[in-house]
Design a protein around this motif. Structure first.
Motif, PDB file in Angstrom:
ATOM      1  N   ARG A  83      42.325  34.104  38.659  1.00 37.18           N
ATOM      2  CA  ARG A  83      40.995  34.694  38.771  1.00 37.18           C
ATOM      3  C   ARG A  83      40.982  36.168  38.376  1.00 37.18           C
ATOM      4  O   ARG A  83      40.037  36.653  37.770  1.00 37.18           O
ATOM      5  CB  ARG A  83      40.661  34.576  40.254  1.00 37.18           C
ATOM      6  CG  ARG A  83      39.273  34.624  40.579  1.00 37.18           C
ATOM      7  CD  ARG A  83      39.135  34.376  42.052  1.00 37.18           C
ATOM      8  NE  ARG A  83      37.747  34.655  42.318  1.00 37.18           N
ATOM      9  CZ  ARG A  83      37.266  35.050  43.454  1.00 37.18           C
ATOM     10  NH1 ARG A  83      38.055  35.214  44.485  1.00 37.18           N
ATOM     11  NH2 ARG A  83      36.000  35.275  43.579  1.00 37.18           N
ATOM     12  N   THR A  84      42.036  36.861  38.713  1.00 40.29           N
ATOM     13  CA  THR A  84      42.056  38.294  38.419  1.00 40.29           C
ATOM     14  C   THR A  84      42.853  38.660  37.171  1.00 40.29           C
ATOM     15  O   THR A  84      42.616  39.699  36.581  1.00 40.29           O
ATOM     16  CB  THR A  84      42.622  39.105  39.614  1.00 40.29           C
ATOM     17  OG1 THR A  84      43.850  38.504  40.004  1.00 40.29           O
ATOM     18  CG2 THR A  84      41.649  39.116  40.770  1.00 40.29           C
ATOM     19  N   ALA A 134      36.110  28.478  42.509  1.00 41.93           N
ATOM     20  CA  ALA A 134      36.072  29.885  42.924  1.00 41.93           C
ATOM     21  C   ALA A 134      36.574  30.824  41.831  1.00 41.93           C
ATOM     22  O   ALA A 134      36.406  32.037  41.916  1.00 41.93           O
ATOM     23  CB  ALA A 134      36.926  30.077  44.183  1.00 41.93           C
ATOM     24  N   SER A 135      37.181  30.270  40.789  1.00 47.18           N
ATOM     25  CA  SER A 135      37.925  31.125  39.855  1.00 47.18           C
ATOM     26  C   SER A 135      37.035  31.953  38.917  1.00 47.18           C
ATOM     27  O   SER A 135      37.445  32.992  38.429  1.00 47.18           O
ATOM     28  CB  SER A 135      38.909  30.307  39.031  1.00 47.18           C
ATOM     29  OG  SER A 135      38.204  29.547  38.086  1.00 47.18           O
ATOM     30  N   GLU A 136      35.847  31.470  38.647  1.00 47.70           N
ATOM     31  CA  GLU A 136      34.894  32.212  37.801  1.00 47.70           C
ATOM     32  C   GLU A 136      35.392  32.525  36.394  1.00 47.70           C
ATOM     33  O   GLU A 136      34.969  33.492  35.777  1.00 47.70           O
ATOM     34  CB  GLU A 136      34.447  33.504  38.509  1.00 47.70           C
ATOM     35  CG  GLU A 136      33.644  33.202  39.768  1.00 47.70           C
ATOM     36  CD  GLU A 136      33.282  34.436  40.568  1.00 47.70           C
ATOM     37  OE1 GLU A 136      33.982  35.458  40.433  1.00 47.70           O
ATOM     38  OE2 GLU A 136      32.301  34.368  41.313  1.00 47.70           O
ATOM     39  N   ILE A 137      36.351  31.749  35.908  1.00 51.27           N
ATOM     40  CA  ILE A 137      36.798  31.869  34.511  1.00 51.27           C
ATOM     41  C   ILE A 137      36.679  30.476  33.886  1.00 51.27           C
ATOM     42  O   ILE A 137      36.656  29.484  34.622  1.00 51.27           O
ATOM     43  CB  ILE A 137      38.241  32.432  34.389  1.00 51.27           C
ATOM     44  CG1 ILE A 137      39.232  31.637  35.232  1.00 51.27           C
ATOM     45  CG2 ILE A 137      38.287  33.914  34.753  1.00 51.27           C
ATOM     46  CD1 ILE A 137      40.680  32.087  35.084  1.00 51.27           C
ATOM     47  N   LYS A 178      34.545  23.122  32.125  1.00 57.36           N
ATOM     48  CA  LYS A 178      33.561  23.278  31.048  1.00 57.36           C
ATOM     49  C   LYS A 178      33.618  22.041  30.147  1.00 57.36           C
ATOM     50  O   LYS A 178      32.611  21.550  29.670  1.00 57.36           O
ATOM     51  CB  LYS A 178      33.945  24.544  30.266  1.00 57.36           C
ATOM     52  CG  LYS A 178      33.017  24.899  29.176  1.00 57.36           C
ATOM     53  CD  LYS A 178      31.840  25.700  29.693  1.00 57.36           C
ATOM     54  CE  LYS A 178      30.857  25.919  28.566  1.00 57.36           C
ATOM     55  NZ  LYS A 178      29.533  26.264  29.047  1.00 57.36           N
ATOM     56  N   LYS A 219      31.869  34.925  25.074  1.00 53.77           N
ATOM     57  CA  LYS A 219      31.547  35.600  26.353  1.00 53.77           C
ATOM     58  C   LYS A 219      31.016  37.007  26.194  1.00 53.77           C
ATOM     59  O   LYS A 219      31.454  37.736  25.332  1.00 53.77           O
ATOM     60  CB  LYS A 219      32.795  35.623  27.246  1.00 53.77           C
ATOM     61  CG  LYS A 219      32.694  34.567  28.314  1.00 53.77           C
ATOM     62  CD  LYS A 219      33.894  34.520  29.225  1.00 53.77           C
ATOM     63  CE  LYS A 219      34.078  35.760  30.061  1.00 53.77           C
ATOM     64  NZ  LYS A 219      35.244  35.743  30.910  1.00 53.77           N
TER      65      LYS A 219
END
Ligand code: DQA
Length: 140
Positions: free
Chosen positions: A59-60, A85-88, A115, A140
């Motif tokens: 995630r980071t 939760a990872s948002e990637i 995705k 993105k």
């Protein structure tokens, strides 16, 4: 990121999963990564908790995740939750066509966070996932 038993590729049911070893696939992903201009962090674990920890870390410090969760696809809400939760961007890969196989393999919890999903094209699925990821990250 590769889940349980994928370390055995090459000798594990080759009629289902092919003759490429995980090291062969890793080498190909790294070569394609440099062609596409990104660094590949290729991993495999037999442990669900370790995979959850890696997804949380990604995630980071990672731009996206290409994951073959192997058998955990069909069982792990914990891996699904960490991916949500990872948002990637996430792309799910399976070597075999899980929809042609036993009924317990035909549902993947992980797909809800992905995705896109590539299955049934063997090791080539990883290359296709990397090219798709490159495009997703460009947009993105
Ligand atoms: C797999 C399909 C899963 O059902 C199986 O448990 C695996 C590999 C595949 O790549 O085809 O270990 O994810």
């Amino acid at each position: 990121m590769n889940g349980p038993n994928l370390n055995l590729l090459g000798s594990r049911e080759p009629e289902v999963y092919g003759y490429d070893t995980l090291d062969d696939i890793k080498g190909r992903c790294e070569a394609l990564g440099s062609e596409l201009g990104f660094q590949v962090d290729f991993r495999q674990s037999n442990s669900e908790g370790e995979m959850v920890n890696w997804i949380q870390e990604a995630r980071t410090d990672h731009a996206g995740i290409i994951i073959n969760p192997a058998a955990y696809s069909h069982t792990s809400i914990a891996i699904l939750d960490s991916l949500l939760a990872s948002e990637i961007p996430i792309i799910e890969v399976h070597l075999s066509n899980i929809h042609q196989r036993e009924s317990y393999r035909q549902h993947s919890y992980v797909s809800k966070a992905a995705k896109g999903v590539i299955c049934g094209l063997g090791a080539q699925g990883y290359d296709l996932a990397m090219r798709a990821m490159a495009q997703l990250l460009e947009k993105k």
